[in-house]
Motif scaffolding. Structure first.
Motif, PDB file in Angstrom:
ATOM      1  N   HIS A   1      -4.416   2.488   0.322  1.00  0.00           N
ATOM      2  CA  HIS A   1      -4.723   2.251  -1.099  1.00  0.00           C
ATOM      3  C   HIS A   1      -3.612   1.452  -1.778  1.00  0.00           C
ATOM      4  O   HIS A   1      -2.423   1.717  -1.588  1.00  0.00           O
ATOM      5  CB  HIS A   1      -4.879   3.601  -1.801  1.00  0.00           C
ATOM      6  CG  HIS A   1      -5.436   3.513  -3.183  1.00  0.00           C
ATOM      7  ND1 HIS A   1      -6.714   3.090  -3.459  1.00  0.00           N
ATOM      8  CD2 HIS A   1      -4.879   3.805  -4.390  1.00  0.00           C
ATOM      9  CE1 HIS A   1      -6.927   3.135  -4.755  1.00  0.00           C
ATOM     10  NE2 HIS A   1      -5.830   3.560  -5.345  1.00  0.00           N
ATOM     11  N   TYR A   2      -4.022   0.458  -2.580  1.00  0.00           N
ATOM     12  CA  TYR A   2      -3.094  -0.248  -3.465  1.00  0.00           C
ATOM     13  C   TYR A   2      -3.144   0.409  -4.847  1.00  0.00           C
ATOM     14  O   TYR A   2      -4.186   0.914  -5.265  1.00  0.00           O
ATOM     15  CB  TYR A   2      -3.486  -1.716  -3.606  1.00  0.00           C
ATOM     16  CG  TYR A   2      -3.158  -2.577  -2.412  1.00  0.00           C
ATOM     17  CD1 TYR A   2      -1.903  -3.165  -2.277  1.00  0.00           C
ATOM     18  CD2 TYR A   2      -4.105  -2.802  -1.416  1.00  0.00           C
ATOM     19  CE1 TYR A   2      -1.600  -3.973  -1.183  1.00  0.00           C
ATOM     20  CE2 TYR A   2      -3.814  -3.600  -0.311  1.00  0.00           C
ATOM     21  CZ  TYR A   2      -2.565  -4.176  -0.204  1.00  0.00           C
ATOM     22  OH  TYR A   2      -2.270  -4.960   0.885  1.00  0.00           O
TER      23      TYR A   2
ATOM     24  N   THR B   1       0.837  -1.192   0.000  1.00  0.00           N
ATOM     25  CA  THR B   1       0.000   0.000   0.000  1.00  0.00           C
ATOM     26  C   THR B   1       0.877   1.249   0.000  1.00  0.00           C
ATOM     27  O   THR B   1       2.078   1.195   0.292  1.00  0.00           O
ATOM     28  CB  THR B   1      -0.897   0.048   1.237  1.00  0.00           C
ATOM     29  OG1 THR B   1      -0.075   0.170   2.410  1.00  0.00           O
ATOM     30  CG2 THR B   1      -1.761  -1.207   1.348  1.00  0.00           C
TER      31      THR B   1
END
Length: 282
Positions: free
Chosen positions: A265-266, A210
């Motif tokens: 968030h990826y 991430t």
């Protein structure tokens, strides 16, 4: 306002769905499985902007199908949310739909999309957008807003659009629940998004980490610092005006304000590779 979203995946569906929920007349053009699911059960939006099911959307797998089914009324706003490698084809399909008084807005990643729209659509009709909230397509018919860092920014790269017209668009977005502001420096803000993407996305994809994990690790943080410095060097060599004078100035914003709210968030690039799709740097 009558709105067409061309390339309605995750981001496009969120924007189109929120605008439709606010009472605008919205048409989505996207991949058939997603469009069919929305036609059958509505668009489900979940995540940090609340849970909504939007049913007042017209959905088509192509512009040709839209026209064949009789949706031919002019659009005031056409939003382009395709991958960068499809921008030229998208502009060609949208050009016949552009009328006096309508605007085409790129809500895409990468540099050069607005220039392509200007070339094909016209400098007085093409606008750029800087999007720095994240969304993912959970399944056909369901999109999730995952992270939010700053307002969407919309502007004319060459200053060919009146501020009043920009404000009408950004006010509509904001009233629909998508915080948005007009800007006279959209090119510089898009360069800022290039900095953000280039520092985070390839490294996060290679390591499957991430954004927050990249920022917390001293080794990956050093790599991102070098990426940011190299982009500044390229921009300065090209004579490009940046919003920040030195890389250190941007890094303060990057680590202090932009990464924290998007820490979980990826990269979307990772999702593309996992699903066997072409990435925007291929």
């Amino acid at each position: 306002m009558r709105v067409l979203v061309f390339g309605a995946g995750a981001i496009g569906s969120v924007v189109g769905g929120m605008l439709a929920r606010a009472g605008h007349d919205v048409v989505l053009v996207g991949r058939a499985p997603h469009m069919n699911a929305i036609r059958e059960a509505g668009l489900h939006i979940t995540g940090i902007w609340g849970e909504h099911t939007v049913r007042n959307l017209a959905c088509y797998p192509s512009v040709a199908q839209m026209q064949a089914e009789g949706t031919i009324e002019p659009f005031e706003l056409l939003l382009v949310t395709v991958k960068s490698y499809d921008t030229r084809e998208a502009a060609g399909q949208l050009r016949p739909l552009v009328r006096p008084g309508s605007f085409v807005v790129s809500l895409q990643n990468g540099y050069g999309n607005v220039e392509t729209l200007e070339e094909i659509i016209g400098e007085e009709r093409a606008l750029g957008g800087r999007v720095i909230f994240g969304a993912e397509l959970v399944e056909p018919g369901h999109v999730k807003v995952t992270v939010y860092a700053e307002e969407v920014l919309i502007g004319s790269r060459l200053g060919r659009v009146e501020l009043e017209d920009l404000i009408e668009i950004t006010d509509a977005f904001t009233a629909a629940g998508i915080p948005t502001k007009p800007t006279q420096k959209i090119s510089q803000h898009i360069w800022g998004k290039v900095l953000y993407n280039a520092a985070l996305n390839p490294l996060g994809t290679i390591l499957r980490r991430t954004y927050g994990e990249l920022a917390e690790n001293a080794y990956t943080r050093e790599i991102m610092d070098h990426v940011i410095a190299e982009i500044f060097a390229v921009a300065h060599a090209a004579g490009t005006e940046m919003l920040w004078e030195h890389p250190e100035d941007y890094r303060k914003l990057f680590y202090g304000k932009l990464v924290p709210p998007t820490a979980a968030h990826y990269p979307s690039m990772l999702r593309d590779i996992e699903q066997g799709r072409r990435t925007e740097i291929d």
